[in-house]
Design an enzyme around this catalytic site. Structure first.
Site, mmCIF file in Angstrom:
data_model
loop_
_atom_site.group_PDB
_atom_site.id
_atom_site.type_symbol
_atom_site.label_atom_id
_atom_site.label_comp_id
_atom_site.label_asym_id
_atom_site.label_seq_id
_atom_site.Cartn_x
_atom_site.Cartn_y
_atom_site.Cartn_z
ATOM 1 C CG HIS A 78 -42.887 31.782 -5.273
ATOM 2 N ND1 HIS A 78 -42.753 30.443 -5.021
ATOM 3 C CD2 HIS A 78 -43.862 31.870 -6.217
ATOM 4 C CE1 HIS A 78 -43.593 29.751 -5.760
ATOM 5 N NE2 HIS A 78 -44.287 30.605 -6.492
ATOM 6 C CG ASP A 79 -47.074 33.056 -5.072
ATOM 7 O OD1 ASP A 79 -47.283 33.368 -6.263
ATOM 8 O OD2 ASP A 79 -47.103 31.888 -4.659
#
Length: 270
Positions: free
Chosen positions: A40-41
């Site tokens: 994530h990210d």
């Protein structure tokens, strides 16, 4: 590989065109606790593209809608499917749905010699790098990102989506396979621009950017197995950038097998 999510509306709602950030959030909730959580990210493509909720239009309770996910990572789609089976609530902003069913689809541009057309279902984001701007003499727009526009000509667009696809190839393909920038020949034979438009997009909570998007019809002819892989990767991982927000999702809308005429494909004499 693709995952079709069949949805049932839980209440009346206005269709929200600025759905991207909320829909991405629902995807990550389906991935919570999985091995993909750490991605994530992290600044790298997840290898996931997805459509808008379709068909468009005002939503009434009980309406049936659908959503498509695509990825070169089968385990990613399987994890999303399990997450949606565990929690069937599918809320995107004010649009409230329940997952009714899931189905798997296989999409392939075809064997070498196949001709066809790929059409973007969601807008393509091409952000020109400083190197691209310098190479093509494109002036930066103050401190704002420089997104591709028709006045920049087609060459920067071609180079940008090819380089982007190479990055995805490097992440998801086998090392022995040549990527799109390792071989001669265009990715597509024809580039038919349908429209460009600007859209305010929430990229992270509290941050909204005015993004310039374009929609296309791409003509293709599969040259060889490597080219087939590149085209299928574009279908699975998305074309251009910001795929994690649902941009660059595309579909095959026409396909003619080797030795088959357009008339035969269309069953013109049936």
């Amino acid at each position: 590989m693709r995952l079709m999510v069949h949805l049932e509306a839980q209440r009346d709602a206005t269709y929200q065109t600025a759905y991207h950030h909320k829909l991405r959030g629902r995807v990550w909730r389906a991935l919570e606790g999985s091995k993909f959580d750490s991605e994530h990210d992290n600044g790298h493509p997840l290898g996931l593209a997805f459509s808008n909720i379709f068909p468009w239009g005002k939503i009434q309770e009980g309406d049936r809608r659908s959503l498509l996910f695509a990825s070169p990572r089968e385990d990613l789609l399987a994890t999303i499917a399990r997450g949606l089976q565990r929690n069937r609530d599918f809320n995107v902003g004010e649009m409230s749905f329940e997952v009714d069913d899931l189905s798997q689809l296989t999409v392939d541009v075809g064997e070498p010699g196949t001709r066809g057309v790929i059409e973007t279902a969601t807008g393509v984001v091409v952000r020109l790098t400083p190197e691209h701007r310098e190479q093509y003499g494109i002036e930066a727009e103050h401190d704002a990102p420089t997104y591709w526009r028709p006045e920049h000509t087609i060459k920067p667009f071609k180079d940008a989506i090819r380089a982007n696809l190479q990055h995805k190839h490097d992440r998801f393909a086998h090392e022995y396979q040549d990527g799109p920038t390792d071989v001669d020949g265009e990715l597509f034979e024809g580039y038919d621009l349908l429209k460009t438009y600007a859209l305010p997009v929430t990229v992270t909570t509290g941050t909204t950017l005015d993004v310039v998007l374009s929609k296309w019809r791409f003509d293709y002819r599969v040259r060889n197995d490597a080219h087939r892989h590149h085209l299928n990767l574009a279908l699975d991982a998305g074309i251009g950038g910001r795929n994690g927000l649902g941009f660059g999702f595309s579909n095959i809308v026409e396909k003619t097998k080797p030795g088959e005429s357009e008339l035969e494909r269309a069953d013109a004499f049936a």
